[in-house]
Design an enzyme around this catalytic site. Structure first.
Site, PDB file in Angstrom:
ATOM      1  N   LYS A   1       7.723   2.695  -1.218  1.00  0.00           N
ATOM      2  CA  LYS A   1       8.791   2.485  -0.240  1.00  0.00           C
ATOM      3  C   LYS A   1       9.592   1.230  -0.564  1.00  0.00           C
ATOM      4  O   LYS A   1      10.826   1.208  -0.448  1.00  0.00           O
ATOM      5  CB  LYS A   1       8.206   2.408   1.171  1.00  0.00           C
ATOM      6  CG  LYS A   1       7.747   3.747   1.729  1.00  0.00           C
ATOM      7  CD  LYS A   1       7.425   3.647   3.202  1.00  0.00           C
ATOM      8  CE  LYS A   1       7.202   5.023   3.807  1.00  0.00           C
ATOM      9  NZ  LYS A   1       7.061   4.985   5.279  1.00  0.00           N
TER      10      LYS A   1
ATOM     11  N   ASN B   1       1.956   1.536   5.716  1.00  0.00           N
ATOM     12  CA  ASN B   1       2.629   1.830   4.451  1.00  0.00           C
ATOM     13  C   ASN B   1       4.097   1.380   4.445  1.00  0.00           C
ATOM     14  O   ASN B   1       4.797   1.520   3.441  1.00  0.00           O
ATOM     15  CB  ASN B   1       2.525   3.321   4.105  1.00  0.00           C
ATOM     16  CG  ASN B   1       3.192   4.212   5.121  1.00  0.00           C
ATOM     17  OD1 ASN B   1       3.237   3.877   6.299  1.00  0.00           O
ATOM     18  ND2 ASN B   1       3.694   5.342   4.688  1.00  0.00           N
TER      19      ASN B   1
ATOM     20  N   ASP C   1       6.894   1.555  11.191  1.00  0.00           N
ATOM     21  CA  ASP C   1       5.864   1.450  12.229  1.00  0.00           C
ATOM     22  C   ASP C   1       4.445   1.388  11.698  1.00  0.00           C
ATOM     23  O   ASP C   1       3.523   1.024  12.436  1.00  0.00           O
ATOM     24  CB  ASP C   1       5.971   2.642  13.183  1.00  0.00           C
ATOM     25  CG  ASP C   1       5.441   3.927  12.547  1.00  0.00           C
ATOM     26  OD1 ASP C   1       5.932   4.298  11.451  1.00  0.00           O
ATOM     27  OD2 ASP C   1       4.543   4.548  13.128  1.00  0.00           O
TER      28      ASP C   1
ATOM     29  N   ASP D   1      11.884   4.083   7.928  1.00  0.00           N
ATOM     30  CA  ASP D   1      10.820   5.081   7.875  1.00  0.00           C
ATOM     31  C   ASP D   1      11.257   6.295   8.704  1.00  0.00           C
ATOM     32  O   ASP D   1      12.158   6.195   9.545  1.00  0.00           O
ATOM     33  CB  ASP D   1       9.547   4.449   8.440  1.00  0.00           C
ATOM     34  CG  ASP D   1       8.403   5.444   8.534  1.00  0.00           C
ATOM     35  OD1 ASP D   1       8.195   6.199   7.573  1.00  0.00           O
ATOM     36  OD2 ASP D   1       7.726   5.455   9.577  1.00  0.00           O
TER      37      ASP D   1
ATOM     38  N   ASP E   1       8.789   9.322   9.926  1.00  0.00           N
ATOM     39  CA  ASP E   1       7.824   9.779  10.917  1.00  0.00           C
ATOM     40  C   ASP E   1       7.508   8.671  11.924  1.00  0.00           C
ATOM     41  O   ASP E   1       7.197   7.530  11.549  1.00  0.00           O
ATOM     42  CB  ASP E   1       6.533  10.232  10.243  1.00  0.00           C
ATOM     43  CG  ASP E   1       6.720  11.514   9.438  1.00  0.00           C
ATOM     44  OD1 ASP E   1       7.850  12.027   9.396  1.00  0.00           O
ATOM     45  OD2 ASP E   1       5.736  11.995   8.851  1.00  0.00           O
TER      46      ASP E   1
ATOM     47  N   SER F   1      10.290   7.999   3.187  1.00  0.00           N
ATOM     48  CA  SER F   1       9.240   8.631   3.967  1.00  0.00           C
ATOM     49  C   SER F   1       8.034   9.002   3.121  1.00  0.00           C
ATOM     50  O   SER F   1       8.174   9.437   1.971  1.00  0.00           O
ATOM     51  CB  SER F   1       9.801   9.909   4.626  1.00  0.00           C
ATOM     52  OG  SER F   1       8.792  10.596   5.322  1.00  0.00           O
TER      53      SER F   1
ATOM     54  N   GLU G   1       4.651  13.034  13.629  1.00  0.00           N
ATOM     55  CA  GLU G   1       4.408  13.080  12.195  1.00  0.00           C
ATOM     56  C   GLU G   1       4.618  14.505  11.687  1.00  0.00           C
ATOM     57  O   GLU G   1       4.018  15.459  12.210  1.00  0.00           O
ATOM     58  CB  GLU G   1       2.968  12.639  11.883  1.00  0.00           C
ATOM     59  CG  GLU G   1       2.621  11.246  12.370  1.00  0.00           C
ATOM     60  CD  GLU G   1       3.204  10.169  11.486  1.00  0.00           C
ATOM     61  OE1 GLU G   1       3.239  10.375  10.255  1.00  0.00           O
ATOM     62  OE2 GLU G   1       3.634   9.124  12.018  1.00  0.00           O
TER      63      GLU G   1
END
Length: 402
Positions: free
Chosen positions: A320, A346, A343, A187, A189, A275, A196
Site C-alpha cells: 500500500k 495493513n 482503518d 483504503d 474496505d 485495497s 469487507e
C-alpha cells in the site's frame, strides 16, 4: 518615534456597508491598518480593527485620536451598534512559535468539550487567536488557530481530552503545505465502503464466520496480511465468478464518500484507492466515482470459477505504501502533499509515508500511529480537516445542480 495602537471593536446587527462605513471614517486620519478580524454569528457582527499611529509628546496625536474616537462613536451610533476602543503601546507583536490549526469534530459538540480543549491549550501556555465554524451538520466542526505551542506536546494533550470528551481533534501546523495536499489515497474496505468485500464473497461461499475471524486477526496486526489473505481466498475455491456482479450490488459506500470525492475533484485533487481487496470490485468503484488511481489484488478465475488463489503481487501493508508513492510520482505530487486514510494495521505504512495520515474509525493500533483520527461515521468530515467548510461544499453542489 513611538508606535501606538488603537483597537476598535464594533458589535451589533450585521448589515451591508458596516465595514465600508468604518473604514471611510478611518481614511480621514493619519493611521494605518495593522490587523482586521470579522465574524458573524446568527446575524450578529463582531468587527475588530487594530490601527497604528505615531505617538509621542510632539506629534499632536492626542487631538487626532480624540477626533477619530468621536467619529467612530458617531458611526456606531448611526448603525445602531456598540463600540469599544482600547489603546496599546506598540504595534509590534511577538512572533509566536508553533502556529497550529486545531480542528474539533463532535456529534454533538458539547460545551464541556470546548472547555476541556481550551483548558488544555491554556495549560500548554498557548493562545487561541481565532475560532471559526466549518460545519454544523452532519457533525459540528470548528477550527481554532493557536499560537505559542509545541505541536507534539499539544497533540498528545488534546488526544487525551478528545478521548475523554468523545470528540475528534486534529492538530496541524499552519503552513502553505496544509493547503497544498493534492493527493488523497484511501483504503477501501471499512473506509470508502462499509464492511469487507471478502466477507461478502464468503457469505455466498458459506464460510463467513471463518473468514471474518481471520480478517479480524489481520486487521488487529496479529496475523501477517499476505498469509491471512491466502487463507481466506482459499476458502472461496469453486465459487462461481457470477458472484462478482452480486457483490457489486451489495457494496454500500460509507456516508459522505461521494461528497468527499466530488468536492476534492472539484478542487483539482487527485484521488486514489488502494485495497487489500479485489480488482473485480474496486474497478467498479473507480468507474462510479471517477477515481484517478487504484491498486488491489486480483482473484484468479478459471473456467468461470474462483481457483482460491490471487494473481500477481499481493497488495499488503508495504504494498500500500509503495502504491501511494507510485501514485504521487504519476501525479507529479511530492509525498509531503499526500493524505492517506485507513482503518487497519495493513494501512500503517501508507499512513506513515503520507504528509498527513488519518485513522478513520480505526483499530487502536492505527489511531495511535496516525497524525489524527476521525471517529464519526461520515467520510466527508475529512474535508474539514483540510480546512474546507460545509457552506462552500453546499454552494458548489447547488451551482452544479442549477
Amino acid at each position: 518615534m513611538d508606535q501606538r495602537t488603537l483597537l476598535i471593536t464594533l458589535t451589533g446587527p450585521d448589515r451591508p456597508g458596516v465595514t465600508s462605513r468604518l473604514f471611510a471614517v478611518l481614511s480621514g486620519f493619519p493611521v494605518t491598518v495593522a490587523d482586521i478580524e470579522q465574524v458573524v454569528i446568527r446575524g450578529r457582527l463582531t468587527l475588530g480593527v487594530l490601527i497604528a499611529y505615531a505617538g509621542g509628546p510632539s506629534t499632536g496625536t492626542g487631538t487626532t485620536i480624540g477626533g477619530l474616537w468621536t467619529a467612530v462613536e458617531h458611526v456606531a451610533e448611526d448603525l445602531g451598534m456598540e463600540v469599544e476602543l482600547s489603546t496599546g503601546s506598540s504595534v509590534k507583536e511577538r512572533r509566536r512559535r508553533g502556529r497550529l490549526s486545531i480542528s474539533v469534530l463532535g456529534q454533538p459538540l458539547q460545551p464541556a468539550a470546548i472547555a476541556g480543549i481550551a483548558g488544555r491549550i491554556a495549560a500548554a501556555g498557548a493562545n487561541i487567536d481565532r475560532i471559526e465554524r466549518l460545519a454544523q451538520w452532519p457533525v459540528t466542526s470548528i477550527e481554532l488557530s493557536v499560537s505559542g505551542a509545541d505541536p507534539e506536546t499539544l497533540r498528545a494533550e488534546l488526544a487525551l481530552e478528545a478521548a475523554l470528551q468523545e470528540v475528534d481533534v486534529a492538530v496541524q501546523r499552519i503552513s502553505l503545505s496544509r493547503r497544498a495536499k493534492r493527493l488523497i489515497c484511501m483504503d477501501v474496505d471499512s473506509t470508502l465502503i462499509q464492511g469487507e468485500v471478502i466477507e461478502l464473497l464468503a457469505a455466498h461461499a458459506g464460510c463467513l464466520d471463518e473468514v471474518a475471524r481471520v480478517t479480524e486477526e489481520a486487521m488487529r496486526g496479529e496475523l501477517d496480511f499476505a498469509e491471512s489473505l491466502r487463507r481466506r481466498v482459499a476458502l472461496l475455491e469453486g465459487l462461481s465468478a457470477e458472484v462478482f456482479e452480486k457483490v457489486r450490488r451489495e457494496v454500500v459506500l460509507t456516508p459522505g464518500a461521494r461528497t468527499l470525492v466530488r468536492t476534492l475533484k472539484r478542487l483539482d485533487y487527485r484521488f486514489a484507492i488502494v485495497s487489500g481487496g479485489f480488482t473485480q470490485i474496486t474497478d467498479a468503484l473507480v468507474d462510479d466515482l471517477g477515481i484517478d488511481y487504484s491498486a488491489a489484488n486480483t482473484l484468479e478465475v478459471a473456467d468461470g470459477v474462483l481457483t482460491g488463489r490471487v494473481t500477481g503481487e499481493i497488495v499488503d501493508r508495504p504494498g500500500k505504501a509503495r502504491a501511494l508513492e507510485r501514485f504521487a510520482t504519476a501525479a507529479g505530487i511530492p509525498m509531503s502533499q499526500t493524505v492517506a486514510i485507513g482503518d487497519g494495521a495493513n494501512d500503517l505504512d501508507m499512513i506513515a509515508a503520507a504528509g498527513l495520515g488519518i485513522a478513520f474509525n480505526a483499530k487502536p493500533v492505527v489511531r495511535q500511529a496516525a497524525d489524527t483520527t476521525v471517529n464519526t461515521p461520515y467520510l466527508d468530515s475529512i474535508l474539514y480537516l483540510l480546512g474546507i467548510p460545509r457552506d462552500e461544499i453546499e454552494a458548489a453542489d447547488a451551482e452544479d445542480a442549477s
